[in-house]
Design an enzyme around this catalytic site. Structure first.
Site, PDB file in Angstrom:
ATOM      1  N   GLY A  74      35.627 -23.008  47.168  1.00 42.63           N
ATOM      2  CA  GLY A  74      35.463 -23.629  48.489  1.00 42.63           C
ATOM      3  C   GLY A  74      34.960 -22.649  49.530  1.00 42.63           C
ATOM      4  O   GLY A  74      33.820 -22.178  49.460  1.00 42.63           O
ATOM      5  N   VAL A  93      32.256 -33.196  52.533  1.00 46.42           N
ATOM      6  CA  VAL A  93      31.599 -31.896  52.744  1.00 46.42           C
ATOM      7  C   VAL A  93      30.340 -32.053  53.599  1.00 46.42           C
ATOM      8  O   VAL A  93      30.090 -31.254  54.518  1.00 46.42           O
ATOM      9  CB  VAL A  93      31.272 -31.208  51.392  1.00 46.42           C
ATOM     10  CG1 VAL A  93      30.634 -29.846  51.631  1.00 46.42           C
ATOM     11  CG2 VAL A  93      32.532 -31.043  50.550  1.00 46.42           C
ATOM     12  N   LYS A 110      34.704 -23.498  36.906  1.00 49.61           N
ATOM     13  CA  LYS A 110      34.496 -22.470  37.935  1.00 49.61           C
ATOM     14  C   LYS A 110      34.415 -21.071  37.326  1.00 49.61           C
ATOM     15  O   LYS A 110      33.553 -20.278  37.697  1.00 49.61           O
ATOM     16  CB  LYS A 110      35.628 -22.544  38.966  1.00 49.61           C
ATOM     17  CG  LYS A 110      35.539 -23.815  39.837  1.00 49.61           C
ATOM     18  CD  LYS A 110      36.803 -24.010  40.647  1.00 49.61           C
ATOM     19  CE  LYS A 110      36.705 -25.230  41.559  1.00 49.61           C
ATOM     20  NZ  LYS A 110      38.003 -25.605  42.139  1.00 49.61           N
ATOM     21  N   GLU A 162      44.361 -35.796  43.006  1.00 44.85           N
ATOM     22  CA  GLU A 162      43.565 -37.016  42.792  1.00 44.85           C
ATOM     23  C   GLU A 162      44.403 -38.080  42.088  1.00 44.85           C
ATOM     24  O   GLU A 162      45.366 -37.750  41.397  1.00 44.85           O
ATOM     25  CB  GLU A 162      42.366 -36.698  41.873  1.00 44.85           C
ATOM     26  CG  GLU A 162      41.489 -35.573  42.339  1.00 44.85           C
ATOM     27  CD  GLU A 162      40.415 -36.023  43.297  1.00 44.85           C
ATOM     28  OE1 GLU A 162      40.220 -37.245  43.447  1.00 44.85           O
ATOM     29  OE2 GLU A 162      39.807 -35.149  43.928  1.00 44.85           O
ATOM     30  N   GLU A 193      27.255 -21.045  47.089  1.00 44.05           N
ATOM     31  CA  GLU A 193      28.510 -20.358  47.434  1.00 44.05           C
ATOM     32  C   GLU A 193      29.710 -21.298  47.426  1.00 44.05           C
ATOM     33  O   GLU A 193      30.809 -20.950  46.996  1.00 44.05           O
ATOM     34  CB  GLU A 193      28.375 -19.718  48.825  1.00 44.05           C
ATOM     35  CG  GLU A 193      29.592 -18.963  49.291  1.00 44.05           C
ATOM     36  CD  GLU A 193      29.937 -17.791  48.385  1.00 44.05           C
ATOM     37  OE1 GLU A 193      29.207 -16.807  48.373  1.00 44.05           O
ATOM     38  OE2 GLU A 193      30.963 -17.872  47.672  1.00 44.05           O
TER      39      GLU A 193
HETATM   40  N1  HSE Z   1      40.261 -30.320  42.765  1.00 44.60           N
HETATM   41  C1  HSE Z   1      39.868 -29.032  43.225  1.00 44.60           C
HETATM   42  C2  HSE Z   1      41.115 -28.190  43.470  1.00 44.60           C
HETATM   43  C3  HSE Z   1      39.022 -29.124  44.472  1.00 44.60           C
HETATM   44  O1  HSE Z   1      42.222 -28.721  43.440  1.00 44.60           O
HETATM   45  O2  HSE Z   1      40.995 -26.992  43.696  1.00 44.60           O
HETATM   46  C4  HSE Z   1      38.057 -28.017  44.663  1.00 44.60           C
HETATM   47  O3  HSE Z   1      37.138 -27.888  43.595  1.00 44.60           O
END
Ligand code: HSE
Length: 417
Positions: A146, A29, A217, A202, A141
């Site tokens: 994202g 980022v 979130k 991941e 933001e």
């Molecule tokens: N691991 C998160 C996703 C990345 O898959 O949305 C963004 O926070």
């Protein structure tokens, strides 16, 4: 250009401010922020009439082949001690030292713009207070969704509204997996493995597939919607690990799909929040949000529904959201952009009281027995051999649990939107 016009142009250039920025962390980022500011400098200058210049990038590593080498520093104090730096982009990720560096920057009156969900979720109210006390801003933001504008709409465009519910597809990894399972009829484990091979998931995918990422979130969004702090651990959180290709076969029969929803709502002065897979019908605009895309549907008491859609992750999308905050700070230098998010806890009511329908699969149960326990149901036969699916009428979560305990051999349950 005649003499007078040249004079005017010269004066405009004199008036134009040069706003100096530092970036903490040159990872995905951070390097994206550097790139957005560089590639879009003319666009930005045209919009805000000031010039944004990256004076420093802080990272422990060397980047000899990268243009960042000219502004790279390894010591945070160079940035903290430089009064010219008005804005910092915190794109380090993780709680520490990102939180500590953010705090120090704010205490020096430098605004901080971040993509760091972990720090925002855990320390948001505290850092907002510090920013206020030092006449600067803490903006985030990019920490949810994202590149999707959602924090700013909640803070400004919807400030006059009472938010009645927020429903988000807030995790790209799980939405990608569910979409693949649906489209290709594959099992969860197979899709996860492929997603990991392609870098979409991941190596340790737990935070995504167990719903924790979406939970953090929705905790942030709900805190902003109601101005008090939602504790992520108060949110009932279920991931997608129990979803099977057979569930999708049922969904297909019903003309529906399955999505991981992160949802909060206010009902009769009570607040509810949940992250769980939901059976979703095409009438819901979130039905069509597929693959790695994210979307958030906000329902308000005056304006009704508004929806925000886009890339929930990715270098340039996330960086673009950070830069949007940088421009906001640059327009308001020396001022605090107030965000109402108190440390006082928002009480999340037990999920027991939430009312909805439930899609249930039960092995070997006959119709009479199902109706005996659940009353009026919509039966779904002949999808999987040896079992029956059905959709209950509306009931509370507590009622569902009580009835489900009486019916033998329940294979699974998915909430119905
Ligand atoms: N691991 C998160 C996703 C990345 O898959 O949305 C963004 O926070």
């Amino acid at each position: 250009m005649d003499g007078a016009a040249m004079m005017i142009k010269k004066n405009e250039e004199d008036i134009r401010k040069m706003v100096k920025v530092a970036i903490f962390g040159y990872g995905t980022v951070g390097s994206g922020v550097f790139e957005v500011l560089r590639r879009n400098s003319a666009v930005i200058q045209n919009k805000i009439e000031d010039e944004i210049q990256v004076k420093y990038v802080l990272d422990l590593r060397e980047f000899d082949e990268d243009p960042v080498r000219d502004v790279l520093v390894h010591d945070i104090n160079i940035i903290l001690d430089d009064p010219e730096v008005a804005i910092v982009c915190e794109t380090m990720g993780g709680e520490h030292p990102a939180y500590d560096f953010t705090r120090q920057a704010l205490e020096r009156g430098k605004s901080v713009c971040t993509s760091n969900k972990a720090v925002v979720e855990k320390f948001g109210p505290e850092l907002l207070q510090i920013a206020k006390a030092h006449n600067c801003s803490y903006l985030f933001e990019a920490s949810v969704g994202g590149g999707i504008p959602i924090i700013r709409p909640l803070r400004t465009s919807l400030a006059q509204e009472e938010v009645q519910s927020i429903t988000g597809i807030l995790n790209g990894t799980t939405n990608y997996i569910l979409t693949k399972m649906e489209n290709e009829g594959l099992a969860f484990d197979d899709v996860l493995k492929r997603a990991q091979e392609k870098g979409y998931a991941e190596k340790n995918p737990d935070a995504d597939i167990l719903g924790h990422d979406a939970g953090r979130k929705i905790a942030i969004l709900t805190s902003l919607a109601y101005g008090k702090n939602v504790d992520f651990s108060d949110i009932t959180t279920e991931g997608i690990t129990a979803i099977t290709d057979q569930d999708f076969a049922y969904a297909k029969r019903l003309g529906a799909t399955i999505k991981l929803f992160a949802r909060s709502m206010k009902k009769k002065d009570k607040y509810y929040a949940i992250v769980a897979p939901f059976l979703v019908y095409p009438e819901n605009p979130l039905y069509a949000v597929n693959g790695v895309y994210n979307a958030i549907l906000v329902n308000c008491n005056m304006g009704g529904d508004t929806m925000y859609y886009g890339k929930g992750a990715g270098k340039l999308a996330t960086a673009s959201a950070v830069v949007a905050d940088v421009l906001d700070c640059a327009r308001h230098l020396g001022k605090n952009l107030a965000i109402k998010w108190d440390s006082e806890k928002l009480e999340i009511s037990p999920i027991d009281g939430a009312v909805r329908k439930f899609f249930v699969r039960a092995a070997g149960a006959d119709e009479a027995r199902i109706r005996d326990v659940f009353g009026d149901v919509e039966l779904i036969d002949d999808v999987v051999v040896g079992e029956r699916g059905f959709i209950t009428s509306e009931m509370t979560e507590a009622e569902y649990r009580e009835k489900a305990a009486k019916l033998e051999n329940i294979i699974g349950m998915i909430r119905v939107d």
